[in-house]
Design a protein around this motif. Structure first.
Motif, PDB file in Angstrom:
ATOM      1  N   VAL A  36     -16.225   7.328  35.057  1.00 54.58           N
ATOM      2  CA  VAL A  36     -15.273   7.515  35.979  1.00 54.58           C
ATOM      3  C   VAL A  36     -15.030   8.483  36.652  1.00 54.58           C
ATOM      4  N   THR A  37     -15.426   8.270  38.260  1.00 58.83           N
ATOM      5  CA  THR A  37     -15.402   9.673  38.692  1.00 58.83           C
ATOM      6  C   THR A  37     -14.033   9.503  40.279  1.00 58.83           C
ATOM      7  N   GLY A  38     -14.011  10.516  40.443  1.00 58.94           N
ATOM      8  CA  GLY A  38     -12.876  10.445  41.603  1.00 58.94           C
ATOM      9  C   GLY A  38     -11.797  11.596  42.325  1.00 58.94           C
ATOM     10  N   PRO A  39     -11.363  11.788  42.662  1.00 53.46           N
ATOM     11  CA  PRO A  39     -10.700  12.877  43.325  1.00 53.46           C
ATOM     12  C   PRO A  39      -9.434  13.319  42.434  1.00 53.46           C
ATOM     13  N   SER A  40      -9.283  13.929  42.237  1.00 52.12           N
ATOM     14  CA  SER A  40      -7.887  14.502  41.272  1.00 52.12           C
ATOM     15  C   SER A  40      -6.497  13.801  41.404  1.00 52.12           C
ATOM     16  N   GLU A 202     -23.682  14.801  37.520  1.00 47.16           N
ATOM     17  CA  GLU A 202     -24.707  15.214  36.556  1.00 47.16           C
ATOM     18  C   GLU A 202     -24.549  13.836  35.551  1.00 47.16           C
ATOM     19  N   LEU A 203     -23.684  14.417  34.459  1.00 50.39           N
ATOM     20  CA  LEU A 203     -23.639  13.611  33.502  1.00 50.39           C
ATOM     21  C   LEU A 203     -23.205  12.592  33.740  1.00 50.39           C
ATOM     22  N   ALA A 204     -22.006  11.795  34.824  1.00 49.83           N
ATOM     23  CA  ALA A 204     -21.663  10.596  35.422  1.00 49.83           C
ATOM     24  C   ALA A 204     -22.818  10.137  36.117  1.00 49.83           C
ATOM     25  N   ARG A 205     -24.072  10.344  36.484  1.00 50.49           N
ATOM     26  CA  ARG A 205     -25.221   9.807  36.961  1.00 50.49           C
ATOM     27  C   ARG A 205     -25.944   8.928  35.767  1.00 50.49           C
ATOM     28  N   ARG A 206     -25.801  10.056  34.780  1.00 51.30           N
ATOM     29  CA  ARG A 206     -26.673   9.339  33.469  1.00 51.30           C
ATOM     30  C   ARG A 206     -25.977   8.707  33.086  1.00 51.30           C
ATOM     31  N   ALA A 207     -24.514   8.100  32.940  1.00 52.73           N
ATOM     32  CA  ALA A 207     -24.163   6.415  32.516  1.00 52.73           C
ATOM     33  C   ALA A 207     -24.997   5.641  33.131  1.00 52.73           C
ATOM     34  N   PRO A 208     -25.821   4.102  32.400  1.00 57.55           N
ATOM     35  CA  PRO A 208     -25.880   2.933  33.134  1.00 57.55           C
ATOM     36  C   PRO A 208     -24.706   2.899  34.664  1.00 57.55           C
ATOM     37  N   ARG A 209     -23.355   2.504  34.430  1.00 58.47           N
ATOM     38  CA  ARG A 209     -22.864   2.248  35.410  1.00 58.47           C
ATOM     39  C   ARG A 209     -22.228   3.123  36.190  1.00 58.47           C
ATOM     40  N   ASN A 210     -21.974   3.679  37.420  1.00 57.29           N
ATOM     41  CA  ASN A 210     -20.981   4.821  37.635  1.00 57.29           C
ATOM     42  C   ASN A 210     -19.127   3.340  38.758  1.00 57.29           C
ATOM     43  N   ILE A 211     -18.113   4.100  38.407  1.00 57.33           N
ATOM     44  CA  ILE A 211     -17.427   3.714  39.675  1.00 57.33           C
ATOM     45  C   ILE A 211     -16.580   4.520  39.452  1.00 57.33           C
ATOM     46  N   GLN A 212     -16.178   4.761  40.676  1.00 57.10           N
ATOM     47  CA  GLN A 212     -14.970   5.444  41.284  1.00 57.10           C
ATOM     48  C   GLN A 212     -13.686   5.371  41.497  1.00 57.10           C
ATOM     49  N   VAL A 213     -12.548   6.152  41.688  1.00 58.54           N
ATOM     50  CA  VAL A 213     -11.277   6.162  41.797  1.00 58.54           C
ATOM     51  C   VAL A 213     -11.053   6.222  42.825  1.00 58.54           C
ATOM     52  N   VAL A 214      -9.901   5.924  43.755  1.00 61.77           N
ATOM     53  CA  VAL A 214      -9.502   6.959  45.013  1.00 61.77           C
ATOM     54  C   VAL A 214      -8.380   5.882  45.264  1.00 61.77           C
ATOM     55  N   ASP A 215      -7.497   6.597  45.344  1.00 57.04           N
ATOM     56  CA  ASP A 215      -6.292   6.393  45.713  1.00 57.04           C
ATOM     57  C   ASP A 215      -5.439   4.832  44.918  1.00 57.04           C
ATOM     58  N   GLY A 216      -5.896   5.393  43.019  1.00 58.75           N
ATOM     59  CA  GLY A 216      -5.162   4.115  42.866  1.00 58.75           C
ATOM     60  C   GLY A 216      -6.312   2.780  42.938  1.00 58.75           C
TER      61      GLY A 216
END
Ligand code: ADP
Ligand code: ADP
Length: 232
Positions: A36-40, A202-216
């Motif tokens: 799970v990635t996304g802005p602070s 870089e670590l996130a890309r190694r995970a099979p699935r990436n999701i991004q949270v933006v504005d909740g």
């Protein structure tokens, strides 16, 4: 299976109302490894804490393996958390004056697991994270990466179906971060579902699935078909 439908979370302080999550929707299948990635400030930690039943949500439906979490009593929720969830945090959260063995033992005692079973689990988990020979050491005698591996062993000792990690490599240099990631990958292969919040692309890309949270909300998601680390 973990499913969130239209989950919203409002933090109300005296003057300010913050929508940390709004109509957040996500389905996590058994055995997934999700980064799970996304802005602070976008709601990543809030999402993870709700997923781990550490904090309540304001509205929506949260199902964990056919259990509707919103309908549980405090005790039922605590039991479900103990049965199914393991946590790893950026700051390791080890108790400084307990050795590694004792650190892993604390939550097992709390769950009422008997001494013989505790010993078995602790030894197995220390072995798994490559620290069997360090059982009597104190956390401060270890590197940051090793301390995080103890925290992972502590989480694993509870035999969690879901391992929730909030910036587990945030305090580690890139080599140690990679070692922790490899350990999480092994744990995932053995069957635990993993959800990991990270700033490290870089670590996130190694995970099979990436999701991004933006504005909740879930902004975007990419399913990486190929898990091989061509990006590293
Ligand atoms: P992230 O993990 O993506 O950085 P968070 O989930 O920590 O984001 O926070 C999402 C939003 O909710 C932010 O605006 C944050 O300031 C707010 N927030 C988080 N926790 C609290 C709290 N306990 N009280 C009030 N506001 C909070
Ligand atoms: P406190 O009241 O000490 O600030 P919390 O903010 O964690 O505690 O929780 C407020 C209330 O919501 C408590 O009654 C708590 O048991 C309940 N609660 C906590 N987590 C959840 C959850 N995942 N779902 C529903 N209710 C929850």
């Amino acid at each position: 299976m973990l499913s969130m439908k239209n989950i919203s979370k409002v933090y109300q302080t005296e003057k300010v109302q913050t929508h940390a999550l709004r109509d957040f929707n996500l389905e996590v299948k058994e055995g997934e490894f999700i980064a799970v990635t996304g802005p602070s400030g976008s709601g990543k930690t809030t999402f993870l804490n709700i997923a781990g039943m550490l904090e309540p949500f304001s509205s929506g439906e949260f199902m964990l393996d056919d259990v509707n979490v919103g309908t549980l009593s405090d005790n039922e929720r605590a039991d479900l958390r103990n049965q199914k969830i393991g946590f790893i945090f950026q700051g390791f959260n080890l108790i400084p004056d307990l050795n590694l063995y004792e650190n892993i033992e604390v939550p097992l005692r709390y769950r009422g697991i008997k001494a013989a079973e505790r010993k078995l689990r602790i030894e197995e988990c220390l072995e798994k994270v490559g620290l069997a020979s360090r059982a009597k050491h104190l956390p401060q005698q270890l590197s940051g990466g090793q301390q995080q591996r103890v925290a992972i062993a502590r989480a694993l000792a509870g035999k969690p179906r879901f391992l929730l990690a909030d910036e587990p490599t945030g305090n580690l240099d890139s080599l140690m971060a990679r070692q922790v990631m490899e350990l999480l990958e092994n744990i995932n292969t053995e069957g635990s579902t993993i959800i990991m919040v990270t700033h490290d692309q870089e670590l996130a890309r190694r995970a099979p699935r990436n999701i991004q949270v933006v504005d909740g909300q879930l902004a975007d998601f990419t399913l990486y078909q190929n898990k091989s680390s061509d990006s590293v």
